[in-house]
Design an enzyme around this catalytic site. Sequence first.
Site, PDB file in Angstrom:
ATOM      1  N   SER A 228      -2.703  -5.943   1.407  1.00 27.16           N
ATOM      2  CA  SER A 228      -1.632  -6.095   2.401  1.00 27.16           C
ATOM      3  C   SER A 228      -1.138  -7.524   2.520  1.00 27.16           C
ATOM      4  O   SER A 228      -0.607  -7.926   3.552  1.00 27.16           O
ATOM      5  CB  SER A 228      -2.089  -5.581   3.769  1.00 27.16           C
TER       6      SER A 228
ATOM      7  N   GLU B 218      -7.270  -5.322   7.853  1.00 23.98           N
ATOM      8  CA  GLU B 218      -6.209  -4.322   7.699  1.00 23.98           C
ATOM      9  C   GLU B 218      -6.408  -3.127   8.639  1.00 23.98           C
ATOM     10  O   GLU B 218      -5.875  -2.050   8.392  1.00 23.98           O
ATOM     11  CB  GLU B 218      -6.138  -3.879   6.245  1.00 23.98           C
TER      12      GLU B 218
ATOM     13  N   SER C 198       6.062   3.805   3.044  1.00 19.87           N
ATOM     14  CA  SER C 198       5.380   2.917   2.108  1.00 19.87           C
ATOM     15  C   SER C 198       5.820   3.236   0.685  1.00 19.87           C
ATOM     16  O   SER C 198       6.280   4.337   0.374  1.00 19.87           O
ATOM     17  CB  SER C 198       3.863   3.084   2.228  1.00 19.87           C
TER      18      SER C 198
ATOM     19  N   GLU D  47      -1.748  -6.056 -10.238  1.00 19.38           N
ATOM     20  CA  GLU D  47      -2.967  -5.441  -9.718  1.00 19.38           C
ATOM     21  C   GLU D  47      -2.732  -3.948  -9.547  1.00 19.38           C
ATOM     22  O   GLU D  47      -1.595  -3.476  -9.580  1.00 19.38           O
ATOM     23  CB  GLU D  47      -3.362  -6.052  -8.371  1.00 19.38           C
TER      24      GLU D  47
END
Length: 354
Positions: free
Chosen positions: A182, A15, A316, A305
Amino acid sequence: MKTKLCLLYGGKSAEHQVSLQTAKAVIGALDLNKFDIHPIFISTDGAWIKGSQLEGPVSDVKELQFSEGEAIAPNALTASVEGSDGYDMIFPLLHGPNGEDGTVQGMLELLNLPYVGNGVLASSAGMDKVIMKNLFAQAGIPQVGYTWFIRSSWESDREAAYKQVEEEIGYPCFVKPANLGSSVGISKCTSRDELEAAFEEAFQFDRKIIIEEGVIAREIELGVLGNDHPECSVAGEIVPKKDFYDYKAKYEDGDTALIIPAEVDEELYARLKDIAIRSFKALDCSGLVRADFFVTKDGRIFMNEVNTMPGFTPFSMFPLLWKHTGIDYPSLIAKLVELGAERHKEKQSIKYTM
């Protein structure tokens, strides 16, 4: 007095590029009247490179990869900054292993440096999906069915592993590396052939994988912010145009819709909020998490999660959730710095001698 803020980004992780985008966005949002920005780039091979103090936003992430910068050892974070008394706060903008998993947090604890975000336990448990789900199960938090394997057990008897998945989980199911975010290395499986290919794919990214039951459900997310008294944002919903929200849909195609606020009634939101905060406390989180849920048509909620360092650009989900709750991106960053300072101050009161 300005806050001397050290940004850690990049990292030895799949990532890495996501982290660079996060750093670029945070730098662009920081109020230079309140913060002095000191960047440290961590390369994909683990080298730490200190850049000069930044005087403003950067136009390209290439400007944040200091080919001519000063290579430093991580413990150099304790050294003075240009003759001052050192950094006031470390902000790890690191996603994935070697950054979001408690490794950097442990180093910062040993150096007794204040930092933003989750501590060692929450970071490591939150990164390892198997450990996280085991802790959630212990706390009575509802989840879909799951099982897991390490590479050596799979390699010793692949057929037994596939049969176990088919008997315990069934199809459709999702195969994931245990220690990545991700959506890297994740596959949806509806047959034995797809399952075998998914195992091969996931084990490229980790020595441990998790297999989860597939459910037909909405994907609802809440932001959680705070330390001992966390608060929740409004709910958001992810509506992927593909079968699931994979890496390409997140970062390349933009092939998904984010609905904020999500259409949830007060009763459902109250239940989501309760589970989000229970999950936050079950991992002893601090600072921030994004809590991800599945909500079925008949109203069942499954915790998918928590992400202890969620995607953090202005576009985001986590920052957007808080924007719609009333905290804009620059204010959110400042709030996280405050929470990091609050937690560090509390830790200084702990006795280590009799």
